[in-house]
Structure formats: structure tokens, C-alpha cells
Design an enzyme around this catalytic site. Sequence first.
Site, PDB file in Angstrom:
ATOM      1  N   LYS A   1       0.840  -1.213   0.000  1.00  7.44           N
ATOM      2  CA  LYS A   1       0.000   0.000   0.000  1.00  7.44           C
ATOM      3  C   LYS A   1       0.873   1.260   0.000  1.00  7.44           C
ATOM      4  O   LYS A   1       0.667   2.175  -0.790  1.00  7.44           O
ATOM      5  CB  LYS A   1      -0.886   0.000   1.239  1.00  7.44           C
ATOM      6  CG  LYS A   1      -1.587   1.337   1.523  1.00  7.44           C
ATOM      7  CD  LYS A   1      -2.511   1.263   2.713  1.00  7.44           C
ATOM      8  CE  LYS A   1      -1.826   1.522   4.016  1.00  7.44           C
ATOM      9  NZ  LYS A   1      -1.558   2.934   4.339  1.00  7.44           N
ATOM     10  N   ASN A   2       1.892   1.286   0.872  1.00  2.22           N
ATOM     11  CA  ASN A   2       2.671   2.518   1.061  1.00  2.22           C
ATOM     12  C   ASN A   2       3.724   2.745  -0.009  1.00  2.22           C
ATOM     13  O   ASN A   2       4.411   3.763   0.019  1.00  2.22           O
ATOM     14  CB  ASN A   2       3.273   2.549   2.470  1.00  2.22           C
ATOM     15  CG  ASN A   2       2.186   2.723   3.519  1.00  2.22           C
ATOM     16  OD1 ASN A   2       1.033   3.026   3.180  1.00  2.22           O
ATOM     17  ND2 ASN A   2       2.516   2.500   4.772  1.00  2.22           N
TER      18      ASN A   2
ATOM     19  N   CYS B   1      -5.232  12.728  12.804  1.00  2.00           N
ATOM     20  CA  CYS B   1      -5.831  11.388  12.643  1.00  2.00           C
ATOM     21  C   CYS B   1      -5.684  10.692  13.981  1.00  2.00           C
ATOM     22  O   CYS B   1      -5.070  11.225  14.910  1.00  2.00           O
ATOM     23  CB  CYS B   1      -5.175  10.637  11.501  1.00  2.00           C
ATOM     24  SG  CYS B   1      -3.738   9.706  11.990  1.00  2.00           S
TER      25      CYS B   1
ATOM     26  N   ARG C   1       0.170  14.525  13.157  1.00  2.95           N
ATOM     27  CA  ARG C   1       0.720  14.246  11.819  1.00  2.95           C
ATOM     28  C   ARG C   1       0.704  15.494  10.910  1.00  2.95           C
ATOM     29  O   ARG C   1       0.033  15.542   9.894  1.00  2.95           O
ATOM     30  CB  ARG C   1      -0.017  13.080  11.178  1.00  2.95           C
ATOM     31  CG  ARG C   1       0.139  11.805  11.999  1.00  2.95           C
ATOM     32  CD  ARG C   1      -0.580  10.642  11.415  1.00  2.95           C
ATOM     33  NE  ARG C   1       0.101  10.145  10.220  1.00  2.95           N
ATOM     34  CZ  ARG C   1      -0.367   9.120   9.494  1.00  2.95           C
ATOM     35  NH1 ARG C   1      -1.488   8.553   9.811  1.00  2.95           N
ATOM     36  NH2 ARG C   1       0.284   8.722   8.422  1.00  2.95           N
TER      37      ARG C   1
ATOM     38  N   ASP D   1       4.594   0.557  12.147  1.00  2.00           N
ATOM     39  CA  ASP D   1       3.397  -0.109  11.614  1.00  2.00           C
ATOM     40  C   ASP D   1       3.300  -1.563  12.049  1.00  2.00           C
ATOM     41  O   ASP D   1       2.302  -2.220  11.748  1.00  2.00           O
ATOM     42  CB  ASP D   1       3.384  -0.032  10.086  1.00  2.00           C
ATOM     43  CG  ASP D   1       3.164   1.392   9.610  1.00  2.00           C
ATOM     44  OD1 ASP D   1       3.365   1.644   8.403  1.00  2.00           O
ATOM     45  OD2 ASP D   1       2.814   2.241  10.443  1.00  2.00           O
TER      46      ASP D   1
ATOM     47  N   ARG E   1      -8.845  -0.534   4.704  1.00  2.00           N
ATOM     48  CA  ARG E   1      -8.062   0.520   4.040  1.00  2.00           C
ATOM     49  C   ARG E   1      -6.702  -0.024   3.611  1.00  2.00           C
ATOM     50  O   ARG E   1      -6.153   0.398   2.614  1.00  2.00           O
ATOM     51  CB  ARG E   1      -7.825   1.685   4.995  1.00  2.00           C
ATOM     52  CG  ARG E   1      -9.038   2.515   5.265  1.00  2.00           C
ATOM     53  CD  ARG E   1      -8.646   3.753   6.021  1.00  2.00           C
ATOM     54  NE  ARG E   1      -7.493   4.402   5.378  1.00  2.00           N
ATOM     55  CZ  ARG E   1      -6.857   5.436   5.923  1.00  2.00           C
ATOM     56  NH1 ARG E   1      -7.229   5.906   7.087  1.00  2.00           N
ATOM     57  NH2 ARG E   1      -5.835   6.000   5.302  1.00  2.00           N
TER      58      ARG E   1
END
Length: 412
Positions: free
Chosen positions: A22-23, A112, A117, A300, A392
Site C-alpha cells: 500500500k505505502n 488522525c 501528523r 506499523d 483501508r
Amino acid sequence: MQKLAIQGGYRLNGEVKISGAKNAALPIMCASLLTADELHLANLPDMHDVKTMVKLLQQMGVRIEADTFNAAQVDKLEAPYDMVKTMRAAILVLGPLLTRFGEARVSLPGGCAIGSRPVDLHIKGLLAMGADIHIEHGYIHATARRLHGAQICFDLVSVTGTENLMMAAVLAEGVTVLENAAREPEVVDLANCLIAMGAKIAGAGSDKITIEGVDKLHGARYSVMPDRIESGTFLVAAAATGGHITLTGSRANTLDNVLEKLRTAGAMINVQDDRINLSMDGRPRAVNVRTAPYPAFPTDMQAQFMALNAIADGRAIVVETIFENRFMHVQELQRLGAQIEIEGNTAVIQGCQSLQGATVMATDLRASASLVIAGMVAQGETIVDRIYHLDRGYEHIEAKLSALGAKIRRIN
Ligand code: EPZ
């Protein structure tokens, strides 16, 4: 609101294919804005954030069909609030829009769940490259006749900050040097895609990246790297349930620190090409982790290791140094019976023999994963609510886990 119902007590066994990262996919999709030619992207993961990024680029005028992205007709240089608020990575259109079209209006992402952030480092770097930036009504409005190269030293290591400025620099006039740059593999994947498009970049993967601006970029074919966090998540799940799994299509050399921690916890791991085998006999041992920028232990993966330590033999210390509020999963794990004490950015976990199933609530993407892992080892049934967080960032997670023997199903 969809939920996951999990019956605990089943070991994970079998083989699972790792999806594209994803990143890496998110910044690489934004790189399509840097050329009028076609960019063909393979191995994009099928998950909500990628779908959101596709919609964001399409509303700008990027034509997207299957794996082909074409930004020849971009006519809207804006990332609106209603899209940015659901996906912070939308900030990654700022550098490409500004350097190719000379203008960008991008909503400030806002805070968030895991922390404030800010994007001050992105803005500071663009100002150094000659952009004119006004922040009004919650939007960043940036203009630049043509960006010029600059020497930029990041106060903090920022993954998307490094990615945004690297993309801004590839079409700027002259040379840009990014110091204290992020070294994450996803930054390297973006750099490799940009180089395939004709960019001149040296040092990606180190803390000093040098970019020599060129006049134009051309199209390319690029395949996104495997997701190291998905890989780590499945490995922790297998270790927690005492199973034996094989990851395929993965890249072990982006996970060294995570694999080392899993070995310390007692897992047997061996790597062969794009396959990672893990087997865990018996209860894991408690393992201390401290998050920090790559190549140190990734933030993460912090929540997932918290779940592992909740049922491990011994006491573990978990320190979160990247985000100021990334312990929301703790109170949910405590509902399952986990013994966790928090002191500032440090959590002390006293491993329990077992957890008891309960209803818990996901609060952010990786916290959701930790609750799924805990639910798979808890006695009885665990219901995880608000799993849109999970969708997500994980591709078909309950299908993949069910195929490995987990008893997990989605309920409305
Ligand atoms: C990226 O977020 C990832 N997201 C995050 O993954 C990941 O947790 C994070 O890097 C850290 O590894 C994507 O790549 C899309 P940062 P990013 O800028 O770039 C502060 C997931 O689960 N900071 O590296 O937004 C910031 O507050 C997500 O997939 C500033 O102060 O993170 C944080 O404390 C969650 N000013 C620290 O730096 C800035 O301008 C690191 O943030 C930028 C960042």
C-alpha cells in the site's frame, strides 16, 4: 457498519500470497502526474486506500484503465478535503502537481487517530525549492513558475515528506539534495519507478538522496514491491497461534528487524527467494520492541507485536517513538484480558496464558490488525467492530486468514 466475528483457538497453517505494498503503491500512483505518457503499474493491491487514490487522480483528469495511468489531460490541480480527510496520503499529489503544472491546491490532511501528523516538513521543503505557498480555509495553495533545486535537511525523518520532495525535485531546475531522508523500502520503490521514467536519482535507501532535475519524464512499466507490513502481520499471526505458514511473493530483506524479533520470540524462520517460512511450536516468548525509522523496528508493526506479547511467556516493553498516540489498541486488548500498563510512550505487557473473547473496536489500520490477531488466540468469540480501518490497508484479509485455517467471517 461491518464487523469481523472470530472464533479463537485455531492455528494458522498453509501458504499465503503477499499483495503489493500500500505505502509504495500510493506514492507511485501519484508519480503518474509527472508525465503525459502512460504509466503501467502492476501488483497494485485491491484495497480501499488504492481505490480512493484512483478516484482522487481521476477527478483531476488522470485517465485510469486497468493498470494504465495517463495524466496527459489533467485539468483540475486540486485534492479536495472530502478525499484528503479519509486518506492522508493524498498529500502526495502536492509535489507532482506543483513541479509539472506550477500550481496545486491540496487540503490540509488534519489530524488522525494516531497523532497530529502535520505536513510542515513537506511545505518547508517546497518553499526552499522556490514555491509560493499560502494556507487558507484549510487548503495549501502552492504556485511556482518552475521549482529550483535546493539543499534540504529534514528535522525529522518523514516517509511521505521524503517522497513528496523527491517527486517535486525530479522536474525542478538543478540539483536537490535531501538529507536525513527516510530510508524505507517504499521510498526506494518510488525512486526506482521514477528512474524508470527517466528521473536522475542517487542515494535512495540512504539518508542522503540527490536528485538532478530533468525537463520531462516519459512513461514506464513498473511493478510495485510486496507489502512488508502485510508480510509481518501474517507472520505475527502465525507465531501467536502457534502455526506454520509460508508467505509467497514477499521480500524478506525489507523485514530484517521484524524477522529478528520473531526469532527472539521463539519462531523458526527460513527464507528462500520470495518465500518466508515461519513455524512456532508452543507459546511465544515476550520480546521488547522500540519503533524507529527504517531499518529499525517499524511503527506499523508495533500493534501486532503488542498482541503477540499479550499471550507471550514473560514481560515485554514496547516503546513507540514515531507517533504520539499509537496505543489506542491497548484498551481494546485489555478488554480481551491483556495485562498492559502504559507510561507515556512506553507500554509494559505481562503475558497471559490466555485471553477471553469480547467485542472490541478498531481505531486505526494497524490497531485493527492487532485485534484480529488477539481474537484468533482468545478463547471463544471476538467481534471486531469498525473494520473499515482494516479494509483501508489489507487486501481481502479474512479470505486470506480463513484459507490459513482461521475461523473468521464478516458480518453486517
Ligand atoms: C508513513 O506515514 C506511512 N504512510 C505510515 O503508515 C507510517 O506509519 C509512517 O510513514 C511512519 O513509518 C504512508 O506511507 C502512506 P511520517 P507519514 O511523515 O509519511 C512527523 C500505515 O499504517 N512529521 O514518516 O505520514 C509525524 O507527525 C500508515 O500504513 C512532522 O512532524 O509519516 C510523525 O510523528 C500509518 N511533520 C513522524 O514525523 C511533517 O511534515 C513520522 O511521520 C511530517 C511528519
